[in-house]
Design an enzyme around this catalytic site. Structure first.
Site, PDB file in Angstrom:
ATOM      1  N   HIS A 100       2.519 -11.964   9.081  1.00  0.00           N
ATOM      2  CA  HIS A 100       3.274 -11.712   7.719  1.00  0.00           C
ATOM      3  C   HIS A 100       2.564 -12.392   6.567  1.00  0.00           C
ATOM      4  O   HIS A 100       3.008 -12.827   5.727  1.00  0.00           O
ATOM      5  CB  HIS A 100       4.691 -12.515   7.895  1.00  0.00           C
ATOM      6  CG  HIS A 100       5.388 -12.093   8.918  1.00  0.00           C
ATOM      7  ND1 HIS A 100       6.090 -11.346   9.031  1.00  0.00           N
ATOM      8  CD2 HIS A 100       5.655 -12.814  10.143  1.00  0.00           C
ATOM      9  CE1 HIS A 100       7.031 -11.149  10.256  1.00  0.00           C
ATOM     10  NE2 HIS A 100       6.489 -11.885  10.780  1.00  0.00           N
ATOM     11  N   SER A 134     -18.193  -5.251 -13.230  1.00  0.00           N
ATOM     12  CA  SER A 134     -16.980  -5.092 -14.160  1.00  0.00           C
ATOM     13  C   SER A 134     -17.502  -4.685 -15.487  1.00  0.00           C
ATOM     14  O   SER A 134     -18.585  -5.205 -15.912  1.00  0.00           O
ATOM     15  CB  SER A 134     -16.070  -6.283 -14.610  1.00  0.00           C
ATOM     16  OG  SER A 134     -15.229  -6.009 -15.737  1.00  0.00           O
ATOM     17  N   LYS A 186     -17.447 -10.656 -12.429  1.00  0.00           N
ATOM     18  CA  LYS A 186     -16.907 -10.080 -11.310  1.00  0.00           C
ATOM     19  C   LYS A 186     -17.678  -9.087 -10.331  1.00  0.00           C
ATOM     20  O   LYS A 186     -18.762  -8.817 -10.762  1.00  0.00           O
ATOM     21  CB  LYS A 186     -16.168  -9.010 -11.915  1.00  0.00           C
ATOM     22  CG  LYS A 186     -14.859  -9.449 -12.732  1.00  0.00           C
ATOM     23  CD  LYS A 186     -13.834  -9.894 -11.871  1.00  0.00           C
ATOM     24  CE  LYS A 186     -13.007  -8.934 -10.847  1.00  0.00           C
ATOM     25  NZ  LYS A 186     -12.329  -7.813 -11.593  1.00  0.00           N
ATOM     26  N   GLU A 212     -12.113  -0.912  -1.286  1.00  0.00           N
ATOM     27  CA  GLU A 212     -10.925  -0.266  -2.041  1.00  0.00           C
ATOM     28  C   GLU A 212     -11.052   1.369  -1.815  1.00  0.00           C
ATOM     29  O   GLU A 212     -10.037   1.737  -1.605  1.00  0.00           O
ATOM     30  CB  GLU A 212     -11.263  -0.762  -3.446  1.00  0.00           C
ATOM     31  CG  GLU A 212     -10.890  -2.196  -3.422  1.00  0.00           C
ATOM     32  CD  GLU A 212     -10.892  -2.855  -4.851  1.00  0.00           C
ATOM     33  OE1 GLU A 212     -11.248  -2.030  -5.587  1.00  0.00           O
ATOM     34  OE2 GLU A 212     -10.768  -4.024  -5.351  1.00  0.00           O
TER      35      GLU A 212
END
Length: 454
Positions: A153, A274, A280, A287
């Site tokens: 979880h 970024s 970043k 992804e």
């Protein structure tokens, strides 16, 4: 295109709408291979001469070379890869080329081509999965004794070696290989010789042609042979599930390299920056892979939906089988290759993993096991440790700092040796059952996989 039956030429819109050569051109090598084998079958049946077969084979191999070097002109008016190659062959060698299509239809021809293509592609995908497995095993070995919380979880549960976590994906990928190899058995059956749907009165030695093409068997029902796309659907399922596994691994990688976790660092070569925020470092490979898994599932659904309402035998709808198949094969190959490269450059931040596993609550289950080993029924032990956890949280005191006398207020079964099981190394070493993450077990699994993948 077909002059015999029709008095009007095909509408340009219909030609553009119905053509498939814009995507099925990639079957050219397999189409040519199938045609050469078929021509040998025609010689064996006495339909063409050995000299005609030699002309056909030489002409086809010349066309293949031109396609491979970008010197072949594909014509939309000829609809598909098969007619483009056959028309060009006949133009070049004359009557011998016109005899090539004897005793076959485009229905059994395309079914054969797609099987040949898919069989080769499955072999390539299996090799790429094995490369990713090797990268994961090597990363497991590099991680040494790094320990991370195991989660359920997305809540910290019990401590595990980081290597054990990575090896879980090696197991998943091994099932993907098994599914693909099993599907390959059903790909490896030759439909050529089934004709449009009812074979031909011109009898060829199908077993001979199958041997030429490396097929293990020939189909036994001509109607099923030309309409069967189960093999492609199975492959799409295996690829989709492999994509789901990569998506799950992607999610772990994305979490692990976040500032909140910080368990790993990905190389600069496999991350992006970024356009606005200079600090970043984005895990774009993971992804993108997570996103592409949806595309793989979509291609499987497209194929199932395509086939579900079709009557026997071949229907033009089945032209739509190739784009989802080609796309899924291309997508999974690219994802596996880039993921293996990314994992090879991944570094584990053992300081952060050690900090995460310093959470004493990770050893709550070990305390319950301790009570069980001292004669307390598990459900009672579970309740005792639950109350102990509540005490630890309310008093802001770690398990190791609770005095023995206090432990004994919760259960008289606690003795002084309880503190030994609150040691992380001891807790891990005790997990020595088959499949559990003791250092000894994990080392053995790494050795097993290295040997299996060598």
């Amino acid at each position: 295109m077909w002059k015999g039956r029709f008095s009007q030429p095909t509408s340009q819109l219909v030609q553009s709408y119905g053509e498939s050569v814009s995507f099925d051109w990639r079957l050219f090598a397999h189409d040519i291979r199938g045609s050469i084998a078929h021509s040998k079958g025609l010689v064996k049946a006495g339909i063409i001469t050995a000299d005609e077969q030699a002309q056909i084979e030489k002409g086809l191999l010349t066309i293949q070379h031109e396609i491979e070097t970008g010197n072949f002109e594909w014509k939309e008016s000829l609809e598909d890869v098969h007619m483009n190659i056959e028309a060009e062959l006949t133009k070049r060698i004359g009557p011998a080329g016109a005899k090539l299509h004897t005793a076959r239809s485009r229905n059994d021809q395309v079914a054969t081509d797609v099987r040949l293509y898919t069989r080769d592609a499955v072999d390539a995908v299996v090799m790429l999965i094995q490369s990713l497995q090797r990268a994961l095993v090597e990363a497991s070995e590099r991680s040494g004794g790094a320990v991370v919380p195991g989660y359920t979880h997305l809540q910290r549960g019990q401590p595990v070696l980081f290597a054990h976590h990575l090896l879980a994906y090696v197991e998943m990928l091994s099932r993907d290989i098994a599914r693909l190899q099993d599907a390959r058995k059903r790909i490896d059956v030759m439909p050529l010789g089934s004709g449009a749907l009812a074979g031909s009165t011109i009898i060829l030695d199908r077993e001979y042609v199958a041997k030429e093409l490396g097929f293990a068997a020939v189909t036994q029902n001509s109607m099923d042979a030309v309409s069967d796309r189960d093999f492609a659907t199975e492959v799409l399922f295996a690829i989709a599930l492999c994509g789901v596994h990569l998506s799950r691994l992607s999610e772990d990688v994305i979490l692990w390299c976040s500032a909140e976790f910080g368990f790993i660092t990905l190389s600069d070569a496999h991350t992006t920056g970024s356009s606005l925020m200079p600090q970043k470092k984005n895990p774009d490979v993971a992804e993108l892979t997570r996103g592409k898994s949806g595309r793989l599932v979509g291609n499987l659904m497209a194929m199932l939906t395509l086939l579900k309402g079709l009557p026997m035998t071949y229907n033009r709808d089945m032209q739509e089988d190739k784009e989802p198949l080609f796309d899924s094969l291309d997508t999974i190959k690219a994802a596996l290759a880039v993921f293996a490269e990314m994992i090879a450059g991944m570094e584990v931040n053992e300081t952060r993993t050690r900090a995460a596993t310093s959470d004493p609550m990770l050893l709550a289950t070990d305390l319950a096991d301790y009570l069980v080993n001292h004669g307390v029924p598990f459900r009672s032990a579970h309740e005792v440790i639950g109350k102990l956890v509540a005490h630890s949280i309310s008093e802001k005191v770690a398990f190791a700092d609770i005095p023995l006398a206090k432990y004994q207020e919760f259960s008289p079964a606690f003795e002084a040796d309880l503190f030994a099981c609150l040691n992380l190394e001891t807790a891990l070493a005790a997990r020595k059952g088959i499949g559990a993450p003791s250092p000894q077990n994990v080392a053995a699994q790494i050795a097993r996989w290295k040997e299996a993948l060598s």
